[in-house]
Design a protein around this motif. Structure first.
Motif, PDB file in Angstrom:
ATOM      1  N   LYS A   1      78.062   0.715  25.224  1.00 16.54           N
ATOM      2  CA  LYS A   1      79.258  -0.570  25.348  1.00 16.54           C
ATOM      3  C   LYS A   1      80.136  -0.599  24.617  1.00 16.54           C
ATOM      4  O   LYS A   1      81.406  -0.756  24.722  1.00 16.54           O
ATOM      5  N   LYS A   2      79.869  -0.128  23.112  1.00 15.60           N
ATOM      6  CA  LYS A   2      80.814  -0.349  22.224  1.00 15.60           C
ATOM      7  C   LYS A   2      81.526   0.961  21.832  1.00 15.60           C
ATOM      8  O   LYS A   2      82.708   0.987  21.609  1.00 15.60           O
ATOM      9  N   ASN A   3      81.035   2.169  22.266  1.00 12.96           N
ATOM     10  CA  ASN A   3      81.576   3.424  21.937  1.00 12.96           C
ATOM     11  C   ASN A   3      80.968   4.314  22.807  1.00 12.96           C
ATOM     12  O   ASN A   3      80.023   5.260  22.242  1.00 12.96           O
ATOM     13  N   PRO A   4      81.464   4.613  23.977  1.00 12.29           N
ATOM     14  CA  PRO A   4      80.719   5.577  25.058  1.00 12.29           C
ATOM     15  C   PRO A   4      80.943   7.023  24.548  1.00 12.29           C
ATOM     16  O   PRO A   4      80.092   7.545  24.433  1.00 12.29           O
ATOM     17  N   ASN A   5      81.911   7.406  23.837  1.00 15.23           N
ATOM     18  CA  ASN A   5      82.150   8.824  23.610  1.00 15.23           C
ATOM     19  C   ASN A   5      81.367   9.065  22.661  1.00 15.23           C
ATOM     20  O   ASN A   5      80.948  10.464  22.466  1.00 15.23           O
TER      21      ASN A   5
END
Length: 259
Positions: free
Chosen positions: A138-142
């Motif tokens: 949710k914070k940093n999908p990549n």
């Protein structure tokens, strides 16, 4: 090809003629993972590939994609293609969906291949890790997908498969945030399919990597005895179709020709 389903679109493809084979990709993958496998088998079989819910070019249906919900989407494609009997091959999460298919409509299938997959449910520790993964994605999908993909290969193979890892990362980056979360939630709550695997009367086999970083090889060994299923092992990690491509294609060919 596109099939309308419950207000979304399911992406699928069918190549070749002959006995139908249904290929289901894993988490963060899509149907393109099977391109070399399809090239090999479509000369003698009808090869059906499907983007599972929330992956590839198939839409999402909600916050949780249960394995049963994914199985029903697979069934809709097979019904559309008028498939009455097939062999189903699932990689990782695709194996969980294949088991859900066997559980719900076993009469449709004459064979089952679990590739780097298991009928066992998530352990308590694995469920905690999935919840943690949801918070990270949710914070940093990549960043999450990049880390998750590299960790699927056996440590000794990661330098040798840099090109393939980057390609899979690129495909994974196209998976929507909702698709990632829904799949993690669905895998976390999936049921124990060991009785389903044991009861299945068709031909069945587990392919596993001896150095799989995410799925215990010892667990697969235990599972094969418990569920009375043949076991083929490769000297690699969780991505046997790439890390051990020649052996995988050969062993799958032998399995398909055995019934």
């Amino acid at each position: 090809m596109i099939l309308a389903y419950k207000g979304i679109k399911i992406n699928y493809n069918s190549e070749g003629n002959g006995r139908p084979l249904v290929f289901l990709h894993g988490f963060l993958e899509n149907s393109t993972m099977w391109k070399d496998t399809i090239l090999f088998f479509s000369k003698h079989y009808e090869c059906i590939t499907i983007d599972l819910l929330g992956h590839g070019d198939t839409g999402s249906l909600g916050y949780v994609h249960t394995m049963d919900a994914m199985a029903m989407a697979v069934r809709s494609v097979l019904d559309h293609l008028k498939i009455s009997k097939a062999t189903i091959i699932g990689h990782s999460m695709g194996g969980y969906v294949a088991l859900a298919c066997i559980d719900q409509f076993s009469d449709l299938f004459s064979g089952l291949v679990l590739l780097n997959s298991t009928s066992f449910p998530d352990s308590a520790e694995r469920k905690v890790n999935r919840t943690r993964a949801i918070q990270i994605v949710k914070k940093n999908p990549n960043a999450y997908t990049s880390m998750a993909i590299a960790n699927l290969f056996a440590e000794k193979n990661r330098k040798n498969f840099l090109k393939e890892i980057e390609e899979i990362k690129n495909q994974a980056s196209k998976t929507s945030l909702q698709g990632i979360i829904s799949a993690l939630e669905g895998m976390k709550i999936r049921k124990d399919y060991t009785k389903t695997l044991l009861r299945f009367k068709g031909s069945k086999v587990i392919f596993s990597g001896q150095h799989d970083p995410v799925l215990s090889y010892a667990q697969n060994q235990k599972e094969t005895k418990l569920c009375n299923i043949d076991h083929i092992s490769f000297n690699g990690g969780h991505m046997s179709y790439l890390e051990n491509k020649k052996e995988f294609l050969s062993e799958l060919k032998s399995f398909l020709e055995s019934y």
